[in-house]
Each structure stands twice: as C-alpha cells, then as structure tokens.
Design a protein around this motif. Structure first.
Motif, PDB file in Angstrom:
ATOM      1  N   LEU A 163       0.835  -1.200   0.000  1.00  0.00           N
ATOM      2  CA  LEU A 163       0.000   0.000   0.000  1.00  0.00           C
ATOM      3  C   LEU A 163       0.868   1.249   0.000  1.00  0.00           C
ATOM      4  CD1 LEU A 163      -2.606  -1.045   2.737  1.00  0.00           C
ATOM      5  CD2 LEU A 163      -2.822  -1.282   0.263  1.00  0.00           C
ATOM      6  N   GLY A 164       0.461   2.225  -0.789  1.00  0.00           N
ATOM      7  CA  GLY A 164       1.176   3.498  -0.821  1.00  0.00           C
ATOM      8  C   GLY A 164       0.230   4.644  -0.542  1.00  0.00           C
ATOM      9  N   GLY A 165       0.632   5.518   0.391  1.00  0.00           N
ATOM     10  CA  GLY A 165      -0.107   6.753   0.632  1.00  0.00           C
ATOM     11  C   GLY A 165       0.537   7.860  -0.176  1.00  0.00           C
ATOM     12  N   SER A 166       0.500   9.070   0.347  1.00  0.00           N
ATOM     13  CA  SER A 166       1.155  10.173  -0.362  1.00  0.00           C
ATOM     14  C   SER A 166       2.673  10.050  -0.295  1.00  0.00           C
ATOM     15  CB  SER A 166       0.700  11.509   0.223  1.00  0.00           C
ATOM     16  OG  SER A 166      -0.682  11.704   0.014  1.00  0.00           O
ATOM     17  N   TYR A 167       3.215   9.696   0.886  1.00  0.00           N
ATOM     18  CA  TYR A 167       4.655   9.573   1.065  1.00  0.00           C
ATOM     19  C   TYR A 167       5.064   8.260   1.735  1.00  0.00           C
ATOM     20  CZ  TYR A 167       4.870  14.584   0.038  1.00  0.00           C
ATOM     21  OH  TYR A 167       4.767  15.803  -0.578  1.00  0.00           O
ATOM     22  N   ILE A 168       4.121   7.568   2.360  1.00  0.00           N
ATOM     23  CA  ILE A 168       4.441   6.383   3.155  1.00  0.00           C
ATOM     24  C   ILE A 168       4.053   5.116   2.405  1.00  0.00           C
ATOM     25  CG2 ILE A 168       4.034   5.197   5.335  1.00  0.00           C
ATOM     26  CD1 ILE A 168       3.278   7.938   6.530  1.00  0.00           C
ATOM     27  N   PHE A 169       4.989   4.164   2.346  1.00  0.00           N
ATOM     28  CA  PHE A 169       4.740   2.848   1.757  1.00  0.00           C
ATOM     29  C   PHE A 169       4.709   1.801   2.863  1.00  0.00           C
ATOM     30  CE2 PHE A 169       6.908  -1.115   0.563  1.00  0.00           C
ATOM     31  CZ  PHE A 169       5.956  -1.646  -0.301  1.00  0.00           C
ATOM     32  N   ASN A 170       3.697   0.930   2.839  1.00  0.00           N
ATOM     33  CA  ASN A 170       3.556  -0.128   3.834  1.00  0.00           C
ATOM     34  C   ASN A 170       3.435  -1.481   3.152  1.00  0.00           C
ATOM     35  OD1 ASN A 170       2.287   2.408   5.272  1.00  0.00           O
ATOM     36  ND2 ASN A 170       2.897   0.993   6.883  1.00  0.00           N
ATOM     37  N   HIS A 171       4.101  -2.458   3.723  1.00  0.00           N
ATOM     38  CA  HIS A 171       4.051  -3.837   3.230  1.00  0.00           C
ATOM     39  C   HIS A 171       3.437  -4.715   4.329  1.00  0.00           C
ATOM     40  CE1 HIS A 171       6.541  -7.705   2.203  1.00  0.00           C
ATOM     41  NE2 HIS A 171       5.262  -7.846   1.932  1.00  0.00           N
ATOM     42  N   TYR A 172       2.337  -5.401   3.980  1.00  0.00           N
ATOM     43  CA  TYR A 172       1.651  -6.288   4.920  1.00  0.00           C
ATOM     44  C   TYR A 172       1.744  -7.722   4.425  1.00  0.00           C
ATOM     45  CZ  TYR A 172      -0.442  -1.984   6.723  1.00  0.00           C
ATOM     46  OH  TYR A 172      -0.636  -0.741   7.253  1.00  0.00           O
ATOM     47  N   LEU A 173       1.927  -8.652   5.342  1.00  0.00           N
ATOM     48  CA  LEU A 173       1.916 -10.083   5.046  1.00  0.00           C
ATOM     49  C   LEU A 173       0.833 -10.725   5.896  1.00  0.00           C
ATOM     50  CD1 LEU A 173       3.147 -12.563   3.654  1.00  0.00           C
ATOM     51  CD2 LEU A 173       4.804 -12.710   5.526  1.00  0.00           C
ATOM     52  N   ASP A 174      -0.193 -11.280   5.217  1.00  0.00           N
ATOM     53  CA  ASP A 174      -1.367 -11.834   5.914  1.00  0.00           C
ATOM     54  C   ASP A 174      -1.983 -10.789   6.845  1.00  0.00           C
ATOM     55  OD1 ASP A 174      -1.266 -14.378   4.725  1.00  0.00           O
ATOM     56  OD2 ASP A 174       0.303 -15.011   6.128  1.00  0.00           O
ATOM     57  N   CYS A 175      -2.062  -9.547   6.341  1.00  0.00           N
ATOM     58  CA  CYS A 175      -2.662  -8.402   7.055  1.00  0.00           C
ATOM     59  C   CYS A 175      -1.900  -8.020   8.322  1.00  0.00           C
ATOM     60  CB  CYS A 175      -4.138  -8.675   7.376  1.00  0.00           C
ATOM     61  SG  CYS A 175      -5.163  -8.825   5.899  1.00  0.00           S
ATOM     62  N   LYS A 176      -0.645  -8.416   8.408  1.00  0.00           N
ATOM     63  CA  LYS A 176       0.203  -8.024   9.529  1.00  0.00           C
ATOM     64  C   LYS A 176       1.343  -7.163   8.996  1.00  0.00           C
ATOM     65  CE  LYS A 176      -0.837 -12.086  12.351  1.00  0.00           C
ATOM     66  NZ  LYS A 176      -0.293 -13.296  13.026  1.00  0.00           N
ATOM     67  N   ASP A 177       1.638  -6.091   9.738  1.00  0.00           N
ATOM     68  CA  ASP A 177       2.652  -5.136   9.302  1.00  0.00           C
ATOM     69  C   ASP A 177       3.998  -5.829   9.146  1.00  0.00           C
ATOM     70  OD1 ASP A 177       3.789  -2.815   8.598  1.00  0.00           O
ATOM     71  OD2 ASP A 177       3.056  -1.647  10.287  1.00  0.00           O
ATOM     72  N   GLU A 178       4.585  -5.710   7.949  1.00  0.00           N
ATOM     73  CA  GLU A 178       5.847  -6.390   7.655  1.00  0.00           C
ATOM     74  C   GLU A 178       6.989  -5.387   7.497  1.00  0.00           C
ATOM     75  OE1 GLU A 178       8.010 -10.040   6.692  1.00  0.00           O
ATOM     76  OE2 GLU A 178       6.116  -9.578   7.687  1.00  0.00           O
ATOM     77  N   ASN A 179       6.805  -4.386   6.614  1.00  0.00           N
ATOM     78  CA  ASN A 179       7.854  -3.401   6.351  1.00  0.00           C
ATOM     79  C   ASN A 179       7.236  -2.021   6.126  1.00  0.00           C
ATOM     80  OD1 ASN A 179      10.343  -5.027   6.327  1.00  0.00           O
ATOM     81  ND2 ASN A 179       9.412  -6.049   4.559  1.00  0.00           N
ATOM     82  N   TYR A 180       8.119  -1.024   6.158  1.00  0.00           N
ATOM     83  CA  TYR A 180       7.675   0.373   6.076  1.00  0.00           C
ATOM     84  C   TYR A 180       8.774   1.183   5.405  1.00  0.00           C
ATOM     85  CZ  TYR A 180       7.170   5.116   8.044  1.00  0.00           C
ATOM     86  OH  TYR A 180       7.091   6.468   8.213  1.00  0.00           O
ATOM     87  N   PHE A 181       8.378   2.145   4.549  1.00  0.00           N
ATOM     88  CA  PHE A 181       9.369   2.990   3.891  1.00  0.00           C
ATOM     89  C   PHE A 181       8.789   4.383   3.719  1.00  0.00           C
ATOM     90  CE2 PHE A 181      11.321   4.835   0.073  1.00  0.00           C
ATOM     91  CZ  PHE A 181      12.662   4.740   0.416  1.00  0.00           C
ATOM     92  N   LEU A 182       9.588   5.397   4.029  1.00  0.00           N
ATOM     93  CA  LEU A 182       9.189   6.799   3.867  1.00  0.00           C
ATOM     94  C   LEU A 182       9.875   7.359   2.636  1.00  0.00           C
ATOM     95  CD1 LEU A 182       7.742   9.355   4.901  1.00  0.00           C
ATOM     96  CD2 LEU A 182       9.763   9.825   6.293  1.00  0.00           C
ATOM     97  N   SER A 183       9.076   7.738   1.632  1.00  0.00           N
ATOM     98  CA  SER A 183       9.619   8.278   0.385  1.00  0.00           C
ATOM     99  C   SER A 183       9.907   9.771   0.538  1.00  0.00           C
ATOM    100  CB  SER A 183       8.628   8.047  -0.757  1.00  0.00           C
ATOM    101  OG  SER A 183       9.052   8.694  -1.933  1.00  0.00           O
ATOM    102  N   SER A 184      10.912  10.237  -0.170  1.00  0.00           N
ATOM    103  CA  SER A 184      11.268  11.657  -0.103  1.00  0.00           C
ATOM    104  C   SER A 184      10.358  12.518  -0.968  1.00  0.00           C
ATOM    105  CB  SER A 184      12.728  11.854  -0.536  1.00  0.00           C
ATOM    106  OG  SER A 184      12.922  11.381  -1.848  1.00  0.00           O
TER     107      SER A 184
END
Length: 717
Positions: A123-144
C-alpha cells in the motif's frame, strides 16, 4: 501490420479514479470475461456480457471513495479475487460479490496505490509505503517525494519481495524490506507502471512506466542495478500517461503495449522487427482514460482493448467486425425476433426520454421557485491537471467535469499569456482588467454543447508570481461553480533534473541564519515547482533544476542554518535572493547573505538567448512584410522580379502568420529577460541602471549580438 479496432460502448458507472477497472480472468482461453470497476461513490460494479446483452453480476452499496482496484489470489491459482482500497481500508470480494476481507490499516494517510501478490499486500499513501503479510505489518518505507504508483516483481519468478515505487521526483525506487535498494532515474514524473507481459517477462524484472508528461519507458529491475532498455518521447505533445497494460492484441505472439492518456487518447504499441515498439493504433475518446486492459468481453474469441473513462464509461475497442459483409445487390436480413427487440428498445428509449424531460422540468421549476426552492446545491467532480510542458516552456491546464461545461472564467493576479490550443473549440473573450489592483487577466471560455473537457495553455514570466484562479460553471440548474487555484511560482519555468553540467561557471548565493531545515525547505517550495511539500528525510537536502526556456541550471543545497544556491543565470540567483529574503522577513528571521557573481556567466546566458531572439526578430520582420507582399502580388502577374527570400515569405505566409499568432508575446518575453539580466548584473555590483533601459531597448531594436555584449560590458556608458 495494420490493426483495425472498432469502438463499442457498454455502460456507464459513477466517476472513477485512475486504475479502478480490471477484467476478471477466465479459465478458458478467449472466453468472455467479467469487468470489475469501482467508482468515487464507493460502489463496486461487476458485469459481463451474455448473448450480446449486459448482465450485472453484483453491485455493492455505496461507501468511501474507491481509490484503487486490483486482482489477487493464491500465487498458484487464478487471480480472480477483487481487492479495493477505500480511505485507509482494504476490502476483498469474491467474483460472485461476497466480501471475505475488511482490513482497516489505521494508516494516517489515505491509500492512493495498491498491489496484491499472494498473501502480500503493498500500500502506498502520499509519502508512506507499507508492506503487509497476511494483514500483519511487515515493512515500512518513507519516500522523499510523492508516491504515484506501486507494483511488485512477481514472486513466481523473483525470490525476494521487491516493491517498486513510482515517485514524483522522476525516480523509480526499488525497495528491499524497509530499505532503499536503489533509484532508477527516468525522464519525467512516473505516473503509472505495469509488469511487461503481466508477469515481468522471462526473468520477472521487466517494468513499463508512463510519465505525466507523456513519455513511455521500459526498464529491467535487476537485483544489483537497473538496465534502461528504451524510452518513447512525447514529440507530438500528447497527454500524460494515466494507465498502461500489455496484451497481445495483434496476435503475433508478443505482448503489445496498451496506453491510456489524460487527453482521451488510447494507443497500441507493438514490436515490429525493431528493438523499440512503434504505434500501431490510436483512438481518441472524449474523456480522459483512467483504466485500460486487454482481454475478451463483448464476444468470446475476439480480443478487445477495454477502457474506463473519467466519467465512468466502459468502452471497448474490439477486433470483431461490427458489420457483416454483404454482396452486391443483397440486403441484410433481420429476423422477426430481432426486429421485435429493436422496436421494443426504441419504445423504451422514447419513454425514458419523456421521463427525463418531465423530471428536468420539475427540477428546473423547483430550482427557480422562491417558495419551494432547492436548499442543497448540486455537487460535481472536477479532474484537473496543471503541468509544465518542457518542449515550449508553458503550462498545460486541463479541466474535466463529469457533466457538460458551460463556461470557465480565468482570473490571475500575475501577468500570464494564454496560448492557442488546437484541441480547444471553446470561444474566448477578454475583459478589461485593473492591473494596479493586482488583476492582470480576466478571460472567459464559453464551451460548446456537451463539452466535458477543456484544455488551456498558459505561459508565465519568471520573477512574477501569484495565483491563477479558474471559476468552473457546468450546465446544471441552479447555477453553481467551483473555484480551483493554481500557484504561479517565482521560478515557475524550472524543472527538476538528475544531474548538473559541472563544466559550467556558476554564480553563488549563500544564506545563513537561525532557521530550521523545515523552514528553509518551505521557502524553497514557495519559490520552485516540483518540490515536495513534506520535508524529505535527512540532515541536508539537494535539488537540481533546469530552465525549460533557456536551459540554464540551478543547484539548491540546504540544511539547518545554511542554504547555498548556484546558477549560471544571474537573474535566477536574484529571484531566489528576493523570495527567500521575503519569506524569512515574514517569519522575523534575520539572514546573513553573501554572494559571488562571475562575469563570465553573463555572455554565456546571452548566447543561450541569442538564437531564440534572432529567430523571433526574423519572424516578426517576415510577418510585417506579408501584407505588403500580398498587396503587390494582387497587382503584379509576374513576380520573378522579387528576390527568392520575398517569394519564400509569400509561399509560407499562412504558416508564418499561424506561428506568429501562437507566440504573441515571445519577443517581448525575450526583451524582458535581457533587461532583467542587465539590471541584475549591476544590482549585485551596487549600481542602479534602470535609467539605461531605454538605451538597451534601442540596441535590441537594431539587434547585433556583438553590440549587445558591448553594451553589457560597458553598462551603457
């Protein structure tokens, strides 16, 4: 190979967002597929075709706006489960309409982009990217910078989960877990992406991208580094890429590239004995294309390019012949059953038209009645873009409404030029303006009936900044309009680039003071386009820019308490100094300002202006001669006495007049740039030479580049 496609209209749903339509796969090859589409009212529609008629499979209740629709399922199974994103929630539906997932992510940003791959949810918001595995938070990245799209390399072919982010700063970012793997620099802001062949090609690493300025590119995302394969430029100045897909519509065994643009253009690119694809088909729709996909919908066995437009029209471009061939002297035989259906449909349409007219009269009466007037104003959605066009240093303003546009009023508190657009059929009229009170433009575009999209072209003057406002009035009752505002920034004709030409000599401006990184970033954002509103992560920030008009450079490097700005155009440095000082004064922050001006940059800038100025002076001279030469042509039968130059002007008269009218203020703009350059050069030396401007204009009227250089060197003395 010639490709012939025929347009077929299916139905209309509500207003759609980009990439909110998908074709559900069928186990049988070439079997008719169902279409799933989500609208801004939050309704998910699913329909198919049966015996030539539309069959609604299911339709959900309205809710939050659907921002993205993707298909998913187990990796080894058919991808037939429908996933939609609404606000911060992701919902899943079976192909029969049963909801099996309702996942509230509790994200602070609304979901803008989504990708589903097995049990992985990206999933990507305006600046934040989230990675979920089986609906559980897996990874996170903040784009510039702003995230425009998200995809992932296929896990069937690539062992590691490798998300790719398409970001506004002209970069594709490959992610490894929560870390940046590397950045792929592209020629424009990437708006959408797709896996080539829908599976990433042989190794699963082939990615297509489309940019907001109309370019298409192809890149291999390797584990260690990317490989750029090709890029198709936008020479014909078509619209930006909204959606992209691959499908073998030409039936040659190689996936073709399907492209949908925001100006309503649908294109098919195919490989034809060359490394780069070429366009094989083009069709213009009346609305911007929000989604595109290849498949089979209308008739089993016949391939189609299926499109969804902004207003929600589902349309197909099919390979099936829509008219059967009839021999000479033969008539088309229509069965009695078909004739009965046609008659019934005609009666039904007439009845619907009568009902529409009756309800419209009731509504019109209620809208105008003082006693029983309507208290709620009608709502309408607007899809608008204000983008810089590098080719001619102007801004393209496109306004699209879900209903017909009556008129658009433009008002600006800064001097701007309105340029002709071939696609624009609206009638423009100008009103008198009071420039002393900050009103420099008042123009009205009156649209023809059933016009839902309007394209305008605007050119600004760097150093003068303000707001352009558009008052958009649709053809509905009671009369209502919406106002949209577009910022004209001080350095509005500058565009982000990836690298500088370090061989150029640069002028330098240095600011120091008690300001934070967020404060100076907001000041730079006020001055330049394509700067992210949110402060990028890190202790220091650096951006590179190039002027789309003169191709001069600007290097912006800043951190807490210090900002260094370098440019080979002294006027750019002057504008930056004035704006940054003004912004700091508003916040009552004292700045220490130092600068280094290199005299060698002045001739370099003048030489960049020289070919443009010389061409415009020659064009103006030819334009002024046209009427006199035409008058002479009327009275003289034999024109052999004329010089070849004059005869060529007569031959090219229409072309020259058209070009001159399209660039009404280009010469004045160049004069203004040279005047500003002259004033800024001596301003940094502590001299005021505004009184010498009339002399400078006289030199320009009798232009010789050597005389102009001499005038700059001596200061007009």
């Amino acid at each position: 190979m010639e490709l012939n496609l025929t347009r077929v209209d299916y139905l209309q749903v509500g207003v759609t967002c980009p990439r909110t339509m998908r074709l559900l796969p069928e186990k049988k090859t070439k079997a008719a597929q169902k279409v799933a589409v989500g609208d801004q009212e939050g309704t998910l529609h699913c329909f198919g075709m049966k015996k030539g008629e539309i069959v609604q499979n299911f339709k959900t209740l309205p809710g939050a706006k659907i921002s993205r629709l993707e298909l998913g399922g187990p990796l080894d199974a058919v991808q037939e489960k429908i996933f939609i994103s609404c606000g911060s929630e992701v919902k899943g539906f079976s192909k029969k309409g049963k909801q099996f997932l309702g996942f509230d992510t509790n994200l602070t940003e609304s979901i803008k982009t989504m990708w589903v791959c097995g049990s992985h949810l990206l999933l990507g918001g305006s600046y934040i990217f989230n990675h979920y595995l089986d609906c559980k938070d897996e990874n996170y990245f903040l784009s510039s910078d702003h995230i425009n799209d998200v995809i992932c390399l296929p896990l069937k072919k690539v062992s590691n989960v490798t998300p790719i982010l398409a970001c506004q700063d002209r970069v594709l970012r490959a992610i490894d877990g929560s870390d940046l793997l590397y950045e792929v620099e592209v020629a424009g802001p990437p708006q959408t992406m797709a896996l080539f062949g829908r599976d990433g090609g042989e190794n699963g690493d082939e990615v297509l991208y489309g940019t907001s300025d109309g370019k298409i590119g192809f890149v291999e995302i390797g584990r260690e580094h990317p490989i750029h394969k090709w890029e198709i430029s936008n020479d014909k100045r078509r619209g930006g890429i909204q959606c992209i897909d691959t499908y073998d519509i030409t039936a040659d065994g190689v996936p073709d590239i399907l492209v949908g643009r925001d100006d309503g253009q649908v294109e098919v690119y195919a490989y034809d004995m060359t490394e780069d694809p070429t366009m094989k088909f083009s069709q213009s729709l009346s609305e911007s294309v929000s989604s595109i996909q290849g498949g089979v919908v209308g008739s089993g066995g016949h391939d189609e390019v299926v499109c969804c437009t902004y207003a929600g029209w589902i349309q197909g471009l099919t390979t099936e012949p829509q008219q059967k061939a009839v021999g000479p002297g033969q008539k088309v035989e229509i069965s009695e059953e078909s004739q009965t259906k046609i008659t019934a449909l005609k009666h039904e349409m007439e009845e619907l038209q009568r009902k529409v007219i009756h309800e419209r009269e009731i509504y019109q009466h209620a809208a105008l009645s003082k006693k029983d007037g309507i208290s709620a104003l009608p709502q309408f959605n607007i899809n608008d873009h204000f983008t810089l066009n590098k080719d001619d240093a102007s801004y393209n303003l496109s306004i699209e409404v879900q209903v017909a546009i009556d008129n658009v009023l433009l008002q600006s508190d800064v001097p701007i030029d309105l340029l002709d657009v071939e696609k624009n059929s609206a009638v423009i009229s100008y009103s008198a303006c009071d420039s002393e009170n900050g009103n420099f433009l008042l123009a009205t575009y009156r649209c023809q009936a059933n016009t839902t999209r309007l394209e305008l072209k605007v050119r600004s003057i760097e150093g003068q900044y303000g707001v352009l406002q558009a008052y958009i009035t649709p053809r509905i009752q009671p009369k209502v309009c919406q106002v949209r505002q577009y910022l004209i920034k001080p350095l509005s004709l500058h565009q982000r680039i990836h690298k500088l030409d370090e061989s150029r000599v640069m002028n330098t401006l240095k600011l120091t003071g008690n300001f934070s990184l967020a404060e100076i970033h907001s000041w730079v954002n006020q001055c330049l386009p394509e700067i992210p509103e949110r402060t990028p992560p890190g202790d220091s920030i650096r951006f590179y820019f190039m002027s789309t008009f003169l191709e001069t450079q600007l290097d912006c490097s800043y951190r807490k308490g210090e900002g260094i700005f370098r440019s080979d155009n002294i006027s750019t440095i002057s504008i930056m100094k004035d704006v940054l000082t003004k912004e700091a004064t508003k916040r009552k922050i004292n700045l220490n300002i130092s600068y280094e001006v290199v005299d060698d940059t002045i001739p370099a800038t003048l030489w960049r202006i020289h070919p443009k100025l010389e061409y415009q002076l020659l064009l103006a001279k030819k334009f002024q001669l046209i009427e006199a030469l035409k008058e002479l042509q009327i009275h003289e039968q034999d024109l052999t006495f004329m010089s070849p130059e004059y005869r060529q002007i007569l031959d090219d008269a229409d072309k020259l007049q058209d070009e001159y009218k399209k660039q009404p203020c280009r010469l004045e703009r160049l004069y203004g740039m040279i005047t500003d350059l002259f004033i800024d050069k001596f301003k940094f030396k502590g001299s005021n030479v505004k009184s010498k401007v009339p002399q400078l204009l006289e030199v320009l009227d009798h232009y010789e580049v050597e005389n102009l250089m001499e005038f700059f060197n001596t200061g007009g003395n």
